[in-house]
Design a protein around this motif. Structure first.
Motif, short mmCIF file in Angstrom:
data_model
loop_
_atom_site.label_atom_id
_atom_site.label_comp_id
_atom_site.label_asym_id
_atom_site.label_seq_id
_atom_site.Cartn_x
_atom_site.Cartn_y
_atom_site.Cartn_z
N LYS A 139 16.12 -8.00 2.37
CA LYS A 139 17.20 -8.23 1.40
C LYS A 139 17.28 -7.08 0.39
O LYS A 139 18.37 -6.64 0.02
CB LYS A 139 16.99 -9.56 0.68
CG LYS A 139 17.26 -10.76 1.55
CD LYS A 139 17.11 -12.05 0.78
CE LYS A 139 17.41 -13.25 1.69
NZ LYS A 139 17.29 -14.51 0.96
N LEU A 140 16.12 -6.59 -0.05
CA LEU A 140 16.10 -5.47 -0.99
C LEU A 140 16.69 -4.22 -0.34
O LEU A 140 17.41 -3.46 -0.99
CB LEU A 140 14.66 -5.21 -1.45
CG LEU A 140 14.47 -4.13 -2.50
CD1 LEU A 140 15.20 -4.50 -3.78
CD2 LEU A 140 13.00 -3.91 -2.76
N GLY A 141 16.42 -4.02 0.93
CA GLY A 141 17.02 -2.89 1.66
C GLY A 141 18.54 -3.01 1.70
O GLY A 141 19.25 -2.01 1.55
N ARG A 142 19.05 -4.22 1.90
CA ARG A 142 20.51 -4.43 1.89
C ARG A 142 21.10 -4.14 0.50
O ARG A 142 22.18 -3.58 0.39
CB ARG A 142 20.83 -5.87 2.31
CG ARG A 142 20.60 -6.12 3.77
CD ARG A 142 21.03 -7.52 4.16
NE ARG A 142 20.54 -7.86 5.49
CZ ARG A 142 20.21 -9.07 5.86
NH1 ARG A 142 20.31 -10.09 5.00
NH2 ARG A 142 19.78 -9.30 7.09
N VAL A 143 20.38 -4.55 -0.54
CA VAL A 143 20.83 -4.27 -1.90
C VAL A 143 20.91 -2.76 -2.13
O VAL A 143 21.88 -2.25 -2.71
CB VAL A 143 19.90 -4.94 -2.94
CG1 VAL A 143 20.18 -4.44 -4.35
CG2 VAL A 143 20.05 -6.45 -2.89
N PHE A 144 19.89 -2.04 -1.67
CA PHE A 144 19.92 -0.57 -1.81
C PHE A 144 21.08 0.04 -1.03
O PHE A 144 21.71 0.99 -1.49
CB PHE A 144 18.59 0.04 -1.38
CG PHE A 144 17.48 -0.13 -2.38
CD1 PHE A 144 17.73 -0.07 -3.74
CD2 PHE A 144 16.18 -0.37 -1.96
CE1 PHE A 144 16.71 -0.23 -4.65
CE2 PHE A 144 15.16 -0.52 -2.87
CZ PHE A 144 15.41 -0.45 -4.22
N ASP A 145 21.36 -0.50 0.16
CA ASP A 145 22.49 0.01 0.95
C ASP A 145 23.82 -0.23 0.21
O ASP A 145 24.68 0.66 0.17
CB ASP A 145 22.53 -0.66 2.33
CG ASP A 145 21.38 -0.22 3.22
OD1 ASP A 145 20.77 0.83 2.93
OD2 ASP A 145 21.09 -0.95 4.20
#
Length: 122
Positions: free
Chosen positions: A28-34
């Motif tokens: 989820k954190l990776g999606r937020v960064f994207d």
């Protein structure tokens, strides 16, 4: 299987579950960064033209201010010329006009005085 093997298997399964549980927030954190990266790219794409337009506007405003400065300078020169012309007119025509006005006032007083004495004499 021995008790140690079962305990090891349970520990391995618990470790896999723990890694799975911790992987979900990381994904989820990776999606937020994207999404953040995409938002920054979009903001940059919209901001650069605005900055270019602002630079053009400032350059245009500077040109207009130079034009206004020219007009203001011309107006100041006109004001100085009118002031000089007024002073010249006052010096040339003003003094004789004052003398004529004083003379005509004196003549009127004298004539009114003659008229009043002539009426008294009757």
């Amino acid at each position: 299987m021995s008790v140690g093997d079962v305990a090891g298997l349970i520990a391995a399964i618990a470790f896999v579950l723990l890694v799975g549980v911790l992987a979900i927030p990381l994904v989820k954190l990776g999606r937020v960064f994207d999404e953040t990266t995409a938002s920054v790219k979009e903001i940059t794409a919209h901001t650069v033209p605005v900055l270019d337009e602002t630079a053009t506007l400032v350059a245009s405003s500077n040109t207009q201010l130079e034009n206004i400065d020219t007009v203001t300078t011309a107006a100041a020169q006109v004001s100085e010329n009118v002031s000089a012309l007024t002073a010249l007119f006052a010096a040339t025509v003003g003094s004789p006009m004052i003398k004529v006005a004083a003379f005509s006032y004196g003549v009127r007083r004298a004539l009114s005085g003659l008229g009043a004495s002539a009426r008294k004499g009757r």
